[in-house]
Design an enzyme around this catalytic site. Structure first.
Site, PDB file in Angstrom:
ATOM      1  N   HIS A 175       1.362   6.305  15.978  1.00 53.57           N
ATOM      2  CA  HIS A 175       0.502   5.343  15.428  1.00 53.57           C
ATOM      3  C   HIS A 175       1.255   3.898  15.082  1.00 53.57           C
ATOM      4  CE1 HIS A 175      -1.907   8.735  13.540  1.00 53.57           C
ATOM      5  NE2 HIS A 175      -2.197   8.537  14.708  1.00 53.57           N
ATOM      6  N   GLN A 234       0.718  -1.307  -0.158  1.00 53.36           N
ATOM      7  CA  GLN A 234       0.040   0.079  -0.088  1.00 53.36           C
ATOM      8  C   GLN A 234       0.745   1.267  -0.002  1.00 53.36           C
ATOM      9  OE1 GLN A 234      -3.373  -0.228   3.021  1.00 53.36           O
ATOM     10  NE2 GLN A 234      -2.845   1.855   3.440  1.00 53.36           N
ATOM     11  N   TYR A 266       4.468   7.382   2.160  1.00 50.09           N
ATOM     12  CA  TYR A 266       4.770   6.256   2.658  1.00 50.09           C
ATOM     13  C   TYR A 266       4.039   4.900   2.239  1.00 50.09           C
ATOM     14  CZ  TYR A 266       0.959   6.689   6.002  1.00 50.09           C
ATOM     15  OH  TYR A 266      -0.263   7.013   6.654  1.00 50.09           O
ATOM     16  N   ASP A 306      -5.325  11.678  18.013  1.00 46.45           N
ATOM     17  CA  ASP A 306      -3.874  11.833  18.587  1.00 46.45           C
ATOM     18  C   ASP A 306      -4.133  12.386  19.866  1.00 46.45           C
ATOM     19  OD1 ASP A 306      -3.321  10.567  16.156  1.00 46.45           O
ATOM     20  OD2 ASP A 306      -2.554  12.197  15.028  1.00 46.45           O
ATOM     21  N   LYS A 352       7.483   0.538   7.479  1.00 44.79           N
ATOM     22  CA  LYS A 352       7.062   1.606   6.591  1.00 44.79           C
ATOM     23  C   LYS A 352       8.347   2.256   5.984  1.00 44.79           C
ATOM     24  CE  LYS A 352       2.941   3.114   9.456  1.00 44.79           C
ATOM     25  NZ  LYS A 352       2.560   4.022  10.103  1.00 44.79           N
TER      26      LYS A 352
END
Length: 191
Positions: free
Chosen positions: A71, A56, A140, A179, A80
């Protein structure tokens, strides 16, 4: 980190968390501009010793002082490869792996359109970034799909982790509701 090699098209540097890597693709340029391969699976594997399958790509736009993070996912954990194509951010990873020698430690790197640096963050780390320029575009690649049901947010300002965000004294970042409700180091599940 074992597996890092000199490579003609990619420079790879370990950080204080040795398997969090700074990746710098070589730029080819002249007075007209420049070109780079932002990602080449074969070159990445040769330079890092990692054979990664990305599934992705994500792209975000944010304004100055926005902080997104910290996260991670408990299921479908994601490695990532992150970079900035416009503006600059301070990118941070926190090691949540109990068996790691850097468990509970964090590392931060400035990523910008000018420095072309990328950061490889393996699965098992929390991730976030603070926008330092008027705006920033952040891209990313992830090794697994987004799984909102298992997403966890570590508080960006948890005193046990003590991330040194590049904020002026007394300035608070701009956070979304998720957050703002980040959990403390003691509350979050670890790997």
């Amino acid at each position: 980190m074992p597996g890092l090699k000199q490579h003609p098209k990619i420079s790879v540097t370990s950080t204080a968390i040795t398997d969090v890597l700074i990746i710098e693709p070589k730029l080819f340029g002249d007075e007209r501009g420049w070109f780079t391969e932002s990602f080449n699976a074969q070159d990445f594997a040769e330079a890092t010793g990692l054979n990664i399958n990305f599934v992705q790509d994500n792209h975000s736009f944010s304004r100055q002082s926005i902080l997104r993070g910290m996260h991670y996912q408990l299921e479908k954990t994601q490695g990532k490869l992150v970079r900035v194509t416009s503006g600059s951010v301070y990118d941070v990873a926190v090691d949540l792996r109990k068996n790691s020698s850097t468990f509970g430690k964090w590392v931060g790197v400035e990523l910008s359109a000018e420095n072309h640096k990328q950061l490889w963050i393996p699965a098992g780390l929390a991730h976030g970034f603070l926008v330092m320029s008027p705006t920033a575009e952040f891209l990313y690649k992830t090794t697994d799909y987004y799984h909102p049901q298992s997403e966890v947010c570590l508080a960006w300002d948890d005193p046990s982790v003590a991330i040194q965000w590049p904020l002026s004294s007394g300035v608070k970042p701009n956070l979304n509701a998720k957050d703002s409700a980040g959990l403390s180091w003691e509350q979050i599940p670890k790997f």
